[in-house]
Design an enzyme around this catalytic site. Structure first.
Site, short mmCIF file in Angstrom:
data_model
loop_
_atom_site.label_atom_id
_atom_site.label_comp_id
_atom_site.label_asym_id
_atom_site.label_seq_id
_atom_site.Cartn_x
_atom_site.Cartn_y
_atom_site.Cartn_z
N GLY A 170 0.84 -1.20 0.00
CA GLY A 170 0.00 0.00 0.00
C GLY A 170 0.87 1.24 0.00
N CYS A 180 5.34 -6.11 1.76
CA CYS A 180 5.71 -4.70 1.72
C CYS A 180 5.02 -3.91 2.84
CB CYS A 180 5.41 -4.13 0.32
SG CYS A 180 6.26 -2.59 0.01
N TYR A 181 4.05 -3.06 2.53
CA TYR A 181 3.33 -2.35 3.60
C TYR A 181 2.78 -3.37 4.61
CZ TYR A 181 -0.09 0.67 5.94
OH TYR A 181 -0.81 1.38 6.88
N HIS A 183 7.85 -7.80 -3.65
CA HIS A 183 6.55 -8.19 -4.20
C HIS A 183 6.64 -9.51 -4.96
CE1 HIS A 183 4.30 -4.47 -3.34
NE2 HIS A 183 5.51 -3.94 -3.35
N GLU A 204 4.17 -11.12 -6.16
CA GLU A 204 3.06 -11.27 -7.11
C GLU A 204 3.39 -10.76 -8.51
OE1 GLU A 204 3.30 -9.22 -4.59
OE2 GLU A 204 2.31 -7.31 -4.88
N GLY A 238 -20.00 -9.05 -25.99
CA GLY A 238 -18.69 -9.05 -25.34
C GLY A 238 -18.46 -10.37 -24.60
N ASP A 274 -17.89 -11.12 -21.35
CA ASP A 274 -18.55 -11.39 -20.07
C ASP A 274 -20.01 -11.80 -20.23
OD1 ASP A 274 -16.15 -10.68 -19.03
OD2 ASP A 274 -16.77 -8.71 -18.32
N LYS A 327 -11.14 -11.99 -15.15
CA LYS A 327 -11.33 -12.12 -16.61
C LYS A 327 -10.70 -13.40 -17.19
CE LYS A 327 -12.76 -9.70 -20.21
NZ LYS A 327 -13.98 -8.88 -20.20
#
Ligand code: XMP
Length: 509
Positions: A53, A80-81, A165, A167, A221, A223, A365
């Site tokens: 953050g 991190c944060y 990080h 990720e 679309g 979705d 997604k």
């Protein structure tokens, strides 16, 4: 289903953490950083991750987590944060660093830990922090060091903190670290697969809907299409899809939707040809916001009428996905909080008394695409590029007329066609043509022309929030220019948009 909860402190990577966990076939949920421990205790919780953050833990009003989480008896990983907060709340010290550490760094693993299981002692990682832990809380030990910090990774029992990080892709073994945490430390199984999601979801849709009927606005679309296929698989003809042709769609779009859904999949489909209403109301309108408002309002009206004609429905099916429903608190300096979408034409008024059926509310997604693929939808549908709800209207700068629509539609089709032929279409986020509100002089044969300009826009992006322009091969650009000028009557010049977002946006309006 057993899950890892990520408490969100406003990192731009929070959703990436959630996705990485799911890639490990473990369900993850993002919750507000201040979610009470009592609430968390009610979940089938296997572990907690505290995200990064932008704040400083020692600053007044800095976002905190409920200290009750340390007593929940589940493993916690602070990133991190998150690590700084762990140190801060458990009695250590965090101070501003001498300099910001940003980018690639190397760490040395100094103590064996399940977090770094099956990894070499030297690891490349990615850092992005200003503050740092300067004193460990009681009982904690260093697990890894970096050149800049003796506390690149720390641990005590089930609590782990890492300053970098895991990720992001720039940490090459980050996924292994996340897998070590969720499988090795939290003991999660590999239960989250799209196959099990589909089975589970079908049962749930059937149980919810019973003998009632479901109406779904199909946009063409990804979705809404996947939602339609999923709901149809569960309840068959109890589902009716409505496709609104607003006159602003791409070439062949309506026919494509009809062929795939009504034809191939055998889904009940009602097409509303409302192009006249839309184009009438847009006549002479040049202001982008007004265009959007008119289109949004007209869509609701048309859909409302179509729904009434279609009979009685208890449920409205929607292709809502996880990023639409994550509830975060805005945290100062957090860009993610500011860029929440202004989009979605689908916002139907409350007076339409439907109960919402949103079977993909928990999916990202990439998971929606996987579900679509498993349900047998073709690649052209599942991997198609996003297209804005207001359609070509926001790509026609200035007034919308049938002639200008025809020019944009034809140019757009050529762009897509050539991108597919060059094998690039599925590799980039979006590619399209924009019609500019200027005319320029040209020469064709022996004649002077005074005609329109088309701009080509091709962007790379992960989520549409930031984007960079694609360095398309010159040969492809040459083909696009030649074809557009030769095949689209009324165009005598083609330009390339080389702006990134920010400061530009992807669409021109
Ligand atoms: P911008 O232009 O804001 O676009 O950078 C970001 C992404 O959102 C899409 N977009 C929309 N999608 N309704 C939508 O469903 C809209 O009104 C809308 N406006 C923009 C755009 O195509 C890009 O992918």
């Amino acid at each position: 289903m057993e899950q890892i909860v990520i408490l969100d402190f406003g990192s731009q990577y929070t959703q990436v953490i959630a996705r990485r966990i799911r890639e490990c076939q473990v369900f993850s949920a993002i919750l507000r950083c201040d979610t009470p421990a009592k609430e968390l205790a009610k979940l089938p919780l296997r572990g907690i991750i505290l995200s990064g953050g932008p704040a400083s833990v020692y600053a007044k009003g800095a976002p905190q987590c409920d200290p009750g989480i340390w007593q929940l008896g589940v493993p916690v990983l602070g990133i991190c944060y998150g690590m700084q907060l762990m140190a801060h709340q458990l009695g250590g010290k965090v101070e501003p660093g001498d300099k910001r550490e940003f980018g690639h760094a190397e760490i040395n693993i100094t103590t064996d830990s399940t977090l770094f299981r099956e990894m070499l002692y030297e690891q490349k990682v990615w850092m992005s922090h200003g503050d740092k832990v300067t004193k460990l809380p009681k009982g904690f030990q260093t697990v890894a060091k970096s050149g800049n910090s003796p506390y690149a990774a720390i641990a005590r029992d089930q609590f782990f903190g890492i300053q970098f990080h895991p990720e992001v892709h720039h940490t090459p073994n980050g996924k292994q670290i996340i897998s070590n945490f969720v499988h090795g430390i939290c003991g999660c199984g590999r239960n989250w697969t799209m196959k099990s999601f589909i089975e589970h979801s079908i049962a749930e849709i059937r149980a919810t809907v019973g003998k009632e009927r479901v109406l779904l606005g199909l946009s063409g679309g990804v979705d809404s299409s996947v939602a339609a296929a999923l709901i149809h698989k569960a309840i068959g003809d109890q589902l009716l899809c409505v496709f609104v042709d607003n006159g602003l769609i791409r070439k062949g779009e309506r026919e494509g939707v009809e062929k795939l859904f009504a034809g191939g999949l055998g889904i009940r489909l009602q097409t509303e040809d409302a192009s006249k209403v839309f184009l009438n109301r847009l006549k002479g309108v040049t202001n982008p916001e007004r265009k959007r408002k008119i289109i949004g309002r007209t869509f609701v009206e048309v859909f409302d009428k179509a729904a009434k004609r279609a009979g009685k429905f208890k449920f409205l099916g929607q292709g809502t996905t996880y990023p639409d429903v994550i509830e975060s608190i805005p945290i100062a300096g957090n860009p993610a909080a500011l860029i929440k979408s202004h989009h979605n034409v689908g916002g139907l008024p409350k007076r339409m008394k439907f109960q919402l059926l949103e079977p993909m509310r928990a999916l990202f997604k990439d998971e929606v695409r996987e579900v679509g693929t498993q349900l047998g939808l073709p690649k052209e549908m599942v991997w198609r590029q996003p297209f804005p709800g207001p359609g070509l209207a926001v790509r026609i700068l200035g007034a919308i007329t049938p002639e200008r629509l025809a020019i944009t539609r034809e140019a757009d089709w050529i762009v897509i066609d050539e991108m597919k032929k060059a094998g690039i279409y599925y590799k980039v986020w979006q590619t399209f043509a924009v019609l500019l509100p200027v005319k320029t002089v040209g020469v064709m044969g022996d004649e002077r022309t005074y005609d329109n300009v088309i701009a080509i826009r091709a962007v790379e992006s992960v989520d549409g929030m930031t984007a960079d322009w694609v360095r398309l091969p010159y040969d492809l650009l040459a083909k696009l220019s030649t074809r557009i000028i030769n095949e689209v009557k009324g165009v005598n010049r083609v330009c390339l948009d080389i702006s990134s977002k920010p400061p530009s946006t992807i669409e021109w309006e």
